[in-house]
Motif scaffolding. Structure first.
Motif, PDB file in Angstrom:
ATOM      1  N   UNK A 156      51.487  36.495  26.210  1.00  0.00           N
ATOM      2  CA  UNK A 156      51.357  36.366  24.299  1.00  0.00           C
ATOM      3  C   UNK A 156      50.521  35.324  24.097  1.00  0.00           C
ATOM      4  N   UNK A 157      50.200  35.105  23.299  1.00  0.00           N
ATOM      5  CA  UNK A 157      49.025  34.296  22.674  1.00  0.00           C
ATOM      6  C   UNK A 157      49.289  32.601  23.138  1.00  0.00           C
ATOM      7  N   UNK A 158      48.158  32.457  23.272  1.00  0.00           N
ATOM      8  CA  UNK A 158      47.852  30.901  23.632  1.00  0.00           C
ATOM      9  C   UNK A 158      48.482  29.846  22.925  1.00  0.00           C
ATOM     10  N   UNK A 159      49.079  28.259  22.793  1.00  0.00           N
ATOM     11  CA  UNK A 159      49.602  27.850  21.925  1.00  0.00           C
ATOM     12  C   UNK A 159      48.952  27.658  21.046  1.00  0.00           C
ATOM     13  N   UNK A 161      48.165  30.204  18.978  1.00  0.00           N
ATOM     14  CA  UNK A 161      48.456  31.063  18.598  1.00  0.00           C
ATOM     15  C   UNK A 161      47.358  32.312  18.810  1.00  0.00           C
ATOM     16  N   UNK A 162      46.194  32.526  20.166  1.00  0.00           N
ATOM     17  CA  UNK A 162      45.131  33.253  20.314  1.00  0.00           C
ATOM     18  C   UNK A 162      45.572  34.435  21.864  1.00  0.00           C
ATOM     19  N   UNK A 163      45.382  35.887  21.501  1.00  0.00           N
ATOM     20  CA  UNK A 163      45.413  35.960  22.554  1.00  0.00           C
ATOM     21  C   UNK A 163      44.444  36.285  22.909  1.00  0.00           C
ATOM     22  N   UNK A 164      44.920  36.396  24.628  1.00  0.00           N
ATOM     23  CA  UNK A 164      43.639  36.254  25.429  1.00  0.00           C
ATOM     24  C   UNK A 164      42.669  37.864  25.531  1.00  0.00           C
ATOM     25  N   UNK A 165      41.816  37.966  26.213  1.00  0.00           N
ATOM     26  CA  UNK A 165      41.134  39.286  26.713  1.00  0.00           C
ATOM     27  C   UNK A 165      40.976  40.986  25.189  1.00  0.00           C
ATOM     28  N   UNK A 166      40.944  40.011  24.419  1.00  0.00           N
ATOM     29  CA  UNK A 166      40.636  40.784  23.072  1.00  0.00           C
ATOM     30  C   UNK A 166      39.249  39.454  21.905  1.00  0.00           C
ATOM     31  N   UNK A 167      38.756  40.375  21.312  1.00  0.00           N
ATOM     32  CA  UNK A 167      38.143  39.980  19.794  1.00  0.00           C
ATOM     33  C   UNK A 167      38.631  40.078  18.625  1.00  0.00           C
ATOM     34  N   UNK A 168      38.701  40.099  17.927  1.00  0.00           N
ATOM     35  CA  UNK A 168      39.311  40.516  16.910  1.00  0.00           C
ATOM     36  C   UNK A 168      39.352  40.173  15.226  1.00  0.00           C
ATOM     37  N   UNK A 169      39.349  40.100  13.824  1.00  0.00           N
ATOM     38  CA  UNK A 169      39.249  39.459  12.550  1.00  0.00           C
ATOM     39  C   UNK A 169      40.970  39.047  12.344  1.00  0.00           C
ATOM     40  N   UNK A 170      41.806  39.342  12.870  1.00  0.00           N
ATOM     41  CA  UNK A 170      43.177  39.320  13.176  1.00  0.00           C
ATOM     42  C   UNK A 170      44.070  38.500  14.054  1.00  0.00           C
ATOM     43  N   UNK A 171      42.527  37.775  15.107  1.00  0.00           N
ATOM     44  CA  UNK A 171      42.953  37.424  16.742  1.00  0.00           C
ATOM     45  C   UNK A 171      42.869  36.317  16.395  1.00  0.00           C
ATOM     46  N   UNK A 172      43.777  34.780  15.680  1.00  0.00           N
ATOM     47  CA  UNK A 172      43.484  33.814  15.762  1.00  0.00           C
ATOM     48  C   UNK A 172      42.468  32.906  14.684  1.00  0.00           C
ATOM     49  N   UNK A 173      41.010  33.165  14.960  1.00  0.00           N
ATOM     50  CA  UNK A 173      39.797  32.167  14.188  1.00  0.00           C
ATOM     51  C   UNK A 173      38.785  33.826  14.417  1.00  0.00           C
ATOM     52  N   UNK A 174      39.318  34.703  14.863  1.00  0.00           N
ATOM     53  CA  UNK A 174      38.717  36.103  15.799  1.00  0.00           C
ATOM     54  C   UNK A 174      37.481  35.416  16.602  1.00  0.00           C
ATOM     55  N   UNK A 175      37.032  33.984  17.342  1.00  0.00           N
ATOM     56  CA  UNK A 175      35.989  34.084  18.169  1.00  0.00           C
ATOM     57  C   UNK A 175      35.896  34.828  19.012  1.00  0.00           C
ATOM     58  N   UNK A 176      34.893  34.650  19.738  1.00  0.00           N
ATOM     59  CA  UNK A 176      34.494  35.736  20.545  1.00  0.00           C
ATOM     60  C   UNK A 176      35.217  34.935  22.265  1.00  0.00           C
ATOM     61  N   UNK A 177      35.719  33.734  22.374  1.00  0.00           N
ATOM     62  CA  UNK A 177      35.964  33.085  23.431  1.00  0.00           C
ATOM     63  C   UNK A 177      36.763  34.032  24.450  1.00  0.00           C
ATOM     64  N   UNK A 178      37.981  34.211  23.165  1.00  0.00           N
ATOM     65  CA  UNK A 178      38.970  34.596  24.666  1.00  0.00           C
ATOM     66  C   UNK A 178      39.098  36.000  25.171  1.00  0.00           C
ATOM     67  N   UNK A 179      38.150  36.438  24.763  1.00  0.00           N
ATOM     68  CA  UNK A 179      37.504  37.718  25.221  1.00  0.00           C
ATOM     69  C   UNK A 179      37.116  38.537  26.784  1.00  0.00           C
ATOM     70  N   UNK A 180      37.478  37.031  27.552  1.00  0.00           N
ATOM     71  CA  UNK A 180      36.134  36.252  28.691  1.00  0.00           C
ATOM     72  C   UNK A 180      37.382  35.828  29.428  1.00  0.00           C
ATOM     73  N   UNK A 181      38.582  35.555  28.574  1.00  0.00           N
ATOM     74  CA  UNK A 181      40.095  35.335  29.775  1.00  0.00           C
ATOM     75  C   UNK A 181      40.923  36.093  29.575  1.00  0.00           C
ATOM     76  N   UNK A 182      42.055  36.180  30.919  1.00  0.00           N
ATOM     77  CA  UNK A 182      43.371  36.244  31.171  1.00  0.00           C
ATOM     78  C   UNK A 182      44.536  36.074  31.166  1.00  0.00           C
TER      79      UNK A 182
END
Ligand code: NAG
Ligand code: NAG
Ligand code: NAG
Length: 358
Positions: A156-159, A161-182
Motif C-alpha cells: 500500500x502507499x505510505x501515509x 499516498x506514495x508507493x515505495x519501490x517505484x518512481x513514476x509521474x503518477x506516484x505521489x509527487x513523482x519524486x525519486x526517493x521512494x524507489x530506494x525503500x521496500x
C-alpha cells in the motif's frame, strides 16, 4: 449468484473516472465485471455453513478476540483479566455478511506491483502513520477449508499516498526517493488456520483513488535463501478498503493531514463500488487498540480464493538489494504516460463492444 449488470458497468465507464493521474479505469472495471459474471465464482459467504459447523468461525473469532486483547494489554490499555468478549453465536450469525471478500480476478494489481519483496511480518520500515496489526484468513471456497500454505502479499502507499519501490509521474509527487525503500510491502505464509499477519499502515490517498491496500495470493511458490519467493501460481488479486467515517478520522491525524493530493471517497471510487458488488465486502473490520487512532489499530478480513484459479498480474519493478529495478517489458512501464494494455486483456466475447476503447 448475483450478476453485475452490463448497464451499470456502461454507466461507470461513461463517467470516465481516472484510477491514477492520466490513466483510466475502464479496463479495470471490465476485469472486475468479468469476475462477477464468472459462472464458478463463489464467495466466503457460500462456505458459511461449513465454516460455522466445523467450528472454524468460532475458533477464529476467539483467536482474534484474544489477540486484540493481548495487544491492548501490551500497550497498557487493558488488564489481562479484563477481556471484552462478544457473543459467539451472534458472530456466527453475522459471518459472511460483512468483511468477507471473494476469489478470482477480482481487482487490478494496479501499475505499481513490485515483485521479489521480502517475507516479513513488520512492513513499517520507518514509515509513520496509523499502525495496523492486520490479520487475514484465507479460505478455499472450493473446499470451504482454510488455505494453510499460501503466501499472502501486501502493499500500500505510505501515509501521504506514495508507493515505495517505484518512481513514476503518477506516484505521489513523482519524486525519486521512494524507489530506494521496500517499506509497506512484504509477504507472509498462511499457517494452520489459514492466517497471515502483518504490521503495516492504513494507506494514504492519491489522486483518483480512495485509500486501499493491495493483496496477491501465491500458491506453490519456492522460498529462496534470501527470504523471497519464486515461481508458483497466483489465485487472487484484490484490494482492501477502510470504512469511510473511520477513514475520515484517520485522514485528520498526522501525517495523513499533510497529504496535498486530491482525495476520493469510497463512494466516489469506481473500483470500491465494484468491489462491494455481488455480495463481496472488501472492507477491513477495524478496532482501536487504545483510545485513539494513534494508539494503533487491529484489522481483520477473510478472503475466499479458489487455489486452482490462475491470475496473471504484471509487476512494474522488482525489489533488489539495490532498490526497485524495472522489470523488462512490463506492460506498466512508463505508466501513466505509456501503458500496453495495462495488465488487462478483455474477455473474447466482449471484443466487439466499444466500451473499453476509450
Ligand atoms: C489456530 O487457531 C486455534 C484456535 O483458535 C489456536 O489455538 C491456534 O493457536 C491457531 N494456530 C496458529 C498457528 O495461529
Ligand atoms: C511518503 O513517501 C514519499 C516518497 O518517498 C516521501 O517524500 C514522504 O515524506 C513520505 N511520507 C511520509 C509521511 O513520510
Ligand atoms: C534474492 O535472490 C534472487 C535469486 O538469486 C535474486 O534474483 C533477488 O535479487 C534477491 N533479492 C534480494 C532482495 O536480494
Amino acid at each position: 449468484m448475483v450478476h453485475f449488470s452490463q448497464a451499470f458497468a456502461a454507466a461507470l465507464l461513461a463517467s470516465g473516472v481516472v484510477a491514477h493521474p492520466g490513466g483510466n479505469t475502464n479496463k479495470e472495471i471490465l476485469r472486475r465485471q468479468a469476475h462477477l459474471d464468472h459462472p464458478e465464482r463463489r464467495s466466503v459467504q457460500s462456505c458459511k455453513r461449513d465454516l460455522v459447523e466445523s467450528g472454524w468461525v468460532r475458533e477464529q473469532h476467539l483467536r482474534r478476540e484474544a489477540r486484540l486483547h493481548e495487544l491492548r494489554v501490551a500497550a497498557g490499555f487493558a488488564k489481562p483479566e479484563d477481556i471484552v468478549r462478544r457473543d459467539v453465536g451472534e458472530v456466527e450469525d453475522e459471518y459472511g455478511v460483512s468483511a468477507a471478500c471473494t476469489l478470482d480476478p477480482e481487482a487490478t494489481e494496479g501499475p505499481y506491483w513490485v515483485i521479489g519483496e521480502l517475507i516479513r511480518q513488520d512492513l513499517l520500515t520507518g514509515e509513520k502513520g496509523a499502525v495496523t496489526h492486520l490479520d487475514i484468513n484465507v479460505v478455499d471456497t472450493s473446499t470451504c477449508k482454510p488455505v494453510t500454505d499460501a503466501y499472502v502479499e501486501m502493499w500500500g502507499t505510505n501515509s501521504t499516498g506514495v508507493y515505495t519501490g517505484v518512481q513514476a509521474r503518477g506516484n505521489g509527487d513523482g519524486s525519486a526517493t521512494a524507489i530506494a525503500t521496500n517499506a509497506l510491502r512484504g509477504l507472509q505464509k498462511t499457517g494452520t488456520n489459514g492466517t497471515a499477519t502483518f504490521i503495516t499502515l492504513i494507506p494514504g490517498h492519491y489522486v483518483g483513488r480512495t485509500n486501499h491496500l493491495h493483496t496477491i495470493i501465491h500458491h506453490g511458490a519456492t522460498l529462496l535463501p534470501n527470504n523471497t519467493i519464486q515461481g508458483g501460481t497466483i489465485s487472487h488479486v484484490g484490494q482492501f478498503y477502510v470504512e469511510q467515517t473511520f477513514l475520515g478520522q484517520v485522514e485528520k491525524t498526522a501525517p495523513y493531514n499533510t497529504n496535498k493530493q486530491a482525495q476520493t471517497t469510497n463512494a466516489q471510487d469506481m473500483l470500491f463500488n465494484m468491489g462491494k458488488q455481488g455480495g463481496d465486502d472488501p472492507v477491513l473490520k477495524i478496532s482501536l487498540i487504545g483510545s485513539t487512532i494513534e494508539d494503533g489499530l487491529y484489522a481483520t478480513i477473510d478472503v475466499g480464493v479458489n487455489p486452482k484459479a490462475r491470475q496473471n498480474p504484471q509487476p512494474v519493478n522488482m525489489w533488489t538489494a539495490q532498490g526497485g529495478k524495472p522489470v523488462p517489458n512490463s506492460p506498466w512501464t512508463g505508466y501513466p504516460d505509456s501503458c500496453r494494455y495495462c495488465g488487462f486483456r478483455p474477455p473474447r466475447k466482449e471484443k466487439k463492444e466499444v466500451l473499453y476503447e476509450a
